[in-house]
Design a protein around this motif. Structure first.
Motif, PDB file in Angstrom:
ATOM      1  N   ILE A  62       0.857  -1.183   0.000  1.00  5.05           N
ATOM      2  CA  ILE A  62       0.000   0.000   0.000  1.00  5.05           C
ATOM      3  C   ILE A  62       0.891   1.230   0.000  1.00  5.05           C
ATOM      4  O   ILE A  62       1.796   1.350   0.827  1.00  5.05           O
ATOM      5  N   ALA A  63       0.630   2.136  -0.926  1.00  5.41           N
ATOM      6  CA  ALA A  63       1.437   3.358  -1.039  1.00  5.41           C
ATOM      7  C   ALA A  63       0.548   4.578  -0.940  1.00  5.41           C
ATOM      8  O   ALA A  63      -0.610   4.561  -1.355  1.00  5.41           O
ATOM      9  N   ILE A  64       1.108   5.639  -0.366  1.00  3.54           N
ATOM     10  CA  ILE A  64       0.415   6.924  -0.322  1.00  3.54           C
ATOM     11  C   ILE A  64       1.444   8.025  -0.506  1.00  3.54           C
ATOM     12  O   ILE A  64       2.533   7.973   0.086  1.00  3.54           O
ATOM     13  N   GLU A  68      -6.680  -6.654   1.409  1.00 10.53           N
ATOM     14  CA  GLU A  68      -7.704  -5.652   1.116  1.00 10.53           C
ATOM     15  C   GLU A  68      -8.280  -5.020   2.378  1.00 10.53           C
ATOM     16  O   GLU A  68      -8.700  -3.856   2.371  1.00 10.53           O
ATOM     17  N   THR A  69      -8.298  -5.779   3.471  1.00  7.98           N
ATOM     18  CA  THR A  69      -8.872  -5.259   4.710  1.00  7.98           C
ATOM     19  C   THR A  69      -8.080  -4.070   5.228  1.00  7.98           C
ATOM     20  O   THR A  69      -8.648  -3.023   5.568  1.00  7.98           O
ATOM     21  N   THR A  70      -6.766  -4.213   5.309  1.00  8.21           N
ATOM     22  CA  THR A  70      -5.930  -3.097   5.763  1.00  8.21           C
ATOM     23  C   THR A  70      -6.058  -1.915   4.811  1.00  8.21           C
ATOM     24  O   THR A  70      -6.186  -0.766   5.242  1.00  8.21           O
ATOM     25  N   PHE A  71      -6.058  -2.206   3.516  1.00 10.62           N
ATOM     26  CA  PHE A  71      -6.231  -1.148   2.522  1.00 10.62           C
ATOM     27  C   PHE A  71      -7.535  -0.391   2.763  1.00 10.62           C
ATOM     28  O   PHE A  71      -7.574   0.839   2.742  1.00 10.62           O
ATOM     29  N   GLY A  72      -8.618  -1.139   3.005  1.00  4.72           N
ATOM     30  CA  GLY A  72      -9.918  -0.509   3.214  1.00  4.72           C
ATOM     31  C   GLY A  72      -9.972   0.340   4.466  1.00  4.72           C
ATOM     32  O   GLY A  72     -10.560   1.436   4.465  1.00  4.72           O
ATOM     33  N   ILE A  73      -9.384  -0.133   5.547  1.00  2.00           N
ATOM     34  CA  ILE A  73      -9.380   0.635   6.790  1.00  2.00           C
ATOM     35  C   ILE A  73      -8.618   1.948   6.601  1.00  2.00           C
ATOM     36  O   ILE A  73      -9.055   3.012   7.038  1.00  2.00           O
TER      37      ILE A  73
END
Length: 218
Positions: free
Chosen positions: A15-17, A47-52
């Motif tokens: 996951i990148a920001i 996907e769960t961590t991404f969604g949170i």
């Protein structure tokens, strides 16, 4: 950054920001792409961590506790990610495999995947692009415009432009994700009743933060 590179070896994506951006946008990135100092890399591939992280809960927390560069918010991981109280049982110290069967995790993952699919479909619509297999093994396929007209249109299709416009389908996808994350905290009913303003969300998250730190709360 040997520690980061070693961690990335365990996953195929992360996951990148952007460290500084107008909008809080979390993206999936292939581990073939190494982040520089202006990208925060979070080594989780579920996907769960991404969604949170992409939910209103973490966005509100990160905007309040982050810093700024001129008029743009900056994602400061030490004060945002490291202090953020994830829903109980879905915290980053737990592997995704451990909560894979948790109904809360499944609901968040479903909503997060749908949001990601919709955004990607808008960024690279099939009528404007061709997918060309990459000749180097292990690298993602290439996304190429069909023609010059398509190339000109694709230049306008950035996530910043999308979130500036925020069409209804995007708002609906975020609302579904936010409701799933609210349920994970046990706040689903309050969310549906419209009681969770940003200030209320931050107050509740702060209480969780203090409880987990062993500090007294008001």
């Amino acid at each position: 950054r040997p520690k980061m590179r070693k961690a990335l070896e365990k996953v195929k994506r992360y996951i990148a920001i952007p460290r500084v951006s107008k909008h809080r946008l979390f993206l999936w990135q292939s581990t073939r792409v190494l982040p520089d100092c202006q990208v925060v890399a979070i080594v989780r591939d579920d996907e769960t961590t991404f969604g949170i992280l992409q939910s209103r809960f973490h966005v509100a927390w990160s905007l309040r506790l982050g810093t700024t560069l001129e008029d743009r918010p900056r994602y400061t991981s030490t004060t945002t990610f490291e202090t953020f109280p994830f829903p109980k049982g879905l915290t980053p110290d737990i592997s995704a495999e451990e909560y894979a069967a948790d109904p809360r995790a499944l609901a968040i993952a479903k909503a997060a995947k749908r949001l990601d699919e919709l955004r990607n479909a808008w960024l690279n619509p099939p009528d404007l692009i061709d997918i060309v297999p990459e000749v180097v093994p292990g690298y993602p396929d290439r996304i190429l415009p069909k023609n010059e007209k398509a190339a000109a249109e694709l230049k306008k299709r950035t996530l910043t432009n999308l979130y500036n416009a925020r069409p209804q389908w995007l708002a609906n996808a975020h609302a579904a994700l936010d409701e799933a994350v609210a349920e994970a905290y046990g706040w689903g009913e309050d969310w549906r009743r419209g009681l969770l303003t940003d200030d209320e969300i931050l107050a509740r998250l702060f209480r969780l933060n203090q409880q987990r730190a062993g500090q007294p709360t008001p």
